[in-house]
Scaffold this motif. Structure first.
Motif, mmCIF file in Angstrom:
data_model
loop_
_atom_site.group_PDB
_atom_site.id
_atom_site.type_symbol
_atom_site.label_atom_id
_atom_site.label_comp_id
_atom_site.label_asym_id
_atom_site.label_seq_id
_atom_site.Cartn_x
_atom_site.Cartn_y
_atom_site.Cartn_z
ATOM 1 N N LYS A 105 -6.034 -24.648 20.230
ATOM 2 C CA LYS A 105 -5.464 -25.057 18.937
ATOM 3 C C LYS A 105 -6.336 -24.571 17.781
ATOM 4 C CE LYS A 105 -4.356 -29.307 16.447
ATOM 5 N NZ LYS A 105 -4.402 -30.760 16.524
ATOM 6 N N PHE A 106 -7.662 -24.577 17.979
ATOM 7 C CA PHE A 106 -8.568 -24.215 16.901
ATOM 8 C C PHE A 106 -9.149 -22.811 17.062
ATOM 9 C CE2 PHE A 106 -8.829 -28.825 17.511
ATOM 10 C CZ PHE A 106 -8.319 -29.222 16.284
ATOM 11 N N ARG A 107 -8.564 -22.010 17.906
ATOM 12 C CA ARG A 107 -9.090 -20.676 18.158
ATOM 13 C C ARG A 107 -8.709 -19.734 17.030
ATOM 14 N NH1 ARG A 107 -8.145 -16.808 23.248
ATOM 15 N NH2 ARG A 107 -9.543 -15.227 22.506
ATOM 16 N N LYS A 108 -9.663 -18.879 16.629
ATOM 17 C CA LYS A 108 -9.386 -17.928 15.556
ATOM 18 C C LYS A 108 -9.030 -16.578 16.170
ATOM 19 C CE LYS A 108 -11.765 -18.492 11.604
ATOM 20 N NZ LYS A 108 -11.287 -19.522 10.762
ATOM 21 N N PRO A 109 -7.837 -16.074 15.931
ATOM 22 C CA PRO A 109 -7.475 -14.781 16.504
ATOM 23 C C PRO A 109 -8.077 -13.596 15.756
ATOM 24 C CG PRO A 109 -5.653 -15.631 15.228
ATOM 25 C CD PRO A 109 -6.732 -16.666 15.168
ATOM 26 N N ALA A 110 -8.674 -13.835 14.587
ATOM 27 C CA ALA A 110 -9.215 -12.733 13.802
ATOM 28 C C ALA A 110 -10.583 -13.124 13.261
ATOM 29 C CB ALA A 110 -8.269 -12.395 12.651
ATOM 30 N N VAL A 111 -11.285 -12.144 12.708
ATOM 31 C CA VAL A 111 -12.586 -12.411 12.094
ATOM 32 C C VAL A 111 -12.354 -13.056 10.741
ATOM 33 C CG1 VAL A 111 -14.742 -11.369 11.323
ATOM 34 C CG2 VAL A 111 -13.544 -10.434 13.293
ATOM 35 N N ASP A 112 -13.012 -14.174 10.487
ATOM 36 C CA ASP A 112 -12.767 -14.878 9.229
ATOM 37 C C ASP A 112 -13.376 -14.108 8.052
ATOM 38 O OD1 ASP A 112 -15.588 -16.556 8.725
ATOM 39 O OD2 ASP A 112 -15.121 -16.055 10.800
#
Length: 194
Positions: free
Chosen positions: A99-106
Motif C-alpha cells: 500500500k505504501f510502496r513507491k513505484p518511482a523515485v520521489d
C-alpha cells in the motif's frame, strides 16, 4: 516323540510370546554388520549377562534416565518451537506493505541526485519530448549540472587518473628490471676431466 515335537512347534509358532521370551527380546541388542566390537566377538552376549546380573533398582534407574533424557529433548524442542513459531508470526508484520510502496523515485531524491526535471511527464530537457528526431542525449554533456567556473574548481580536486598511475607503475618496474643485475645460476652437471 511326534506328539512332543508337535507340541513344541505349536508353542514356538504361537504369536504371543511367553513372559520369559518377551523379557529376553526386550533385553537383547540388535547386532548388525559384524555384530559390535571385539568384546562381543570374544564374549558373545556379555552385555545381556551384565544387565541380568544388575539389581532391579539400578536397571530401573538406567531405563528411567534414558527415557527422561529422550523426553527432555522432546520437551526442549517443543519449548524452542513455541518461541520460534511466535517469532515467525511477529516476523510477518515486518514485511513492507504494498500500500505504501513507491513505484518511482520521489522528487526530493531526484533533486539531491540532480536528475530532477521540471515540466510535464512527456517533456525532456532542452525542449525535447522523446519523439523520433526530438531527443536529447544526456551523456553528451556530462558537465551539465555545473557552470564552467564550478567545473574548473572541481577539476582541482579530481582524483589521480588510473591509466597514468598504471603506466607510471609499469615504468618504475621496467626501469628497476633494466638497471639491476639479476643473479644467474648455472647448473653444471659435467664431470671434471682429470
Amino acid at each position: 516323540w511326534l506328539k512332543a515335537l508337535k507340541a513344541s512347534n505349536a508353542a514356538t509358532l504361537s504369536l504371543v510370546p511367553s513372559k520369559h521370551q518377551a523379557a529376553k527380546m526386550l533385553r537383547a541388542r540388535i547386532n548388525r554388520a559384524g555384530g559390535g566390537g571385539m568384546a562381543d566377538k570374544m564374549f558373545p552376549g556379555y552385555k545381556d549377562k551384565i544387565w541380568a546380573a544388575l539389581p532391579q533398582a539400578i536397571r530401573e534407574r538406567q531405563v528411567k534416565g534414558a527415557n527422561d533424557a529422550f523426553e527432555g529433548h522432546i520437551a526442549s524442542h517443543k519449548t524452542w518451537q513455541g518461541y520460534l513459531l511466535a517469532f515467525k508470526e511477529t516476523e510477518k508484520n515486518f514485511t513492507p506493505s504494498q500500500k505504501f510502496r513507491k513505484p518511482a523515485v520521489d522528487w526530493r531524491r531526484q533533486m539531491e541526485r540532480g536528475t530532477m526535471h521540471y515540466g510535464r511527464w512527456y517533456e525532456g530537457p532542452n525542449g525535447t519530448d522523446y519523439r523520433p528526431g526530438n531527443t536529447h542525449d544526456r551523456l553528451a554533456d556530462v558537465k551539465a549540472p555545473f557552470t564552467d567556473a564550478e567545473w574548473e574548481e572541481k577539476k582541482q580536486y579530481r582524483s589521480f587518473d588510473l591509466m597514468k598511475f598504471g603506466y607510471m607503475c609499469l615504468g618504475i618496474f621496467l626501469a628497476y628490471r633494466v638497471t639491476n643485475e639479476w643473479p644467474v645460476v648455472w647448473c653444471d652437471d659435467c664431470k671434471d676431466e682429470e
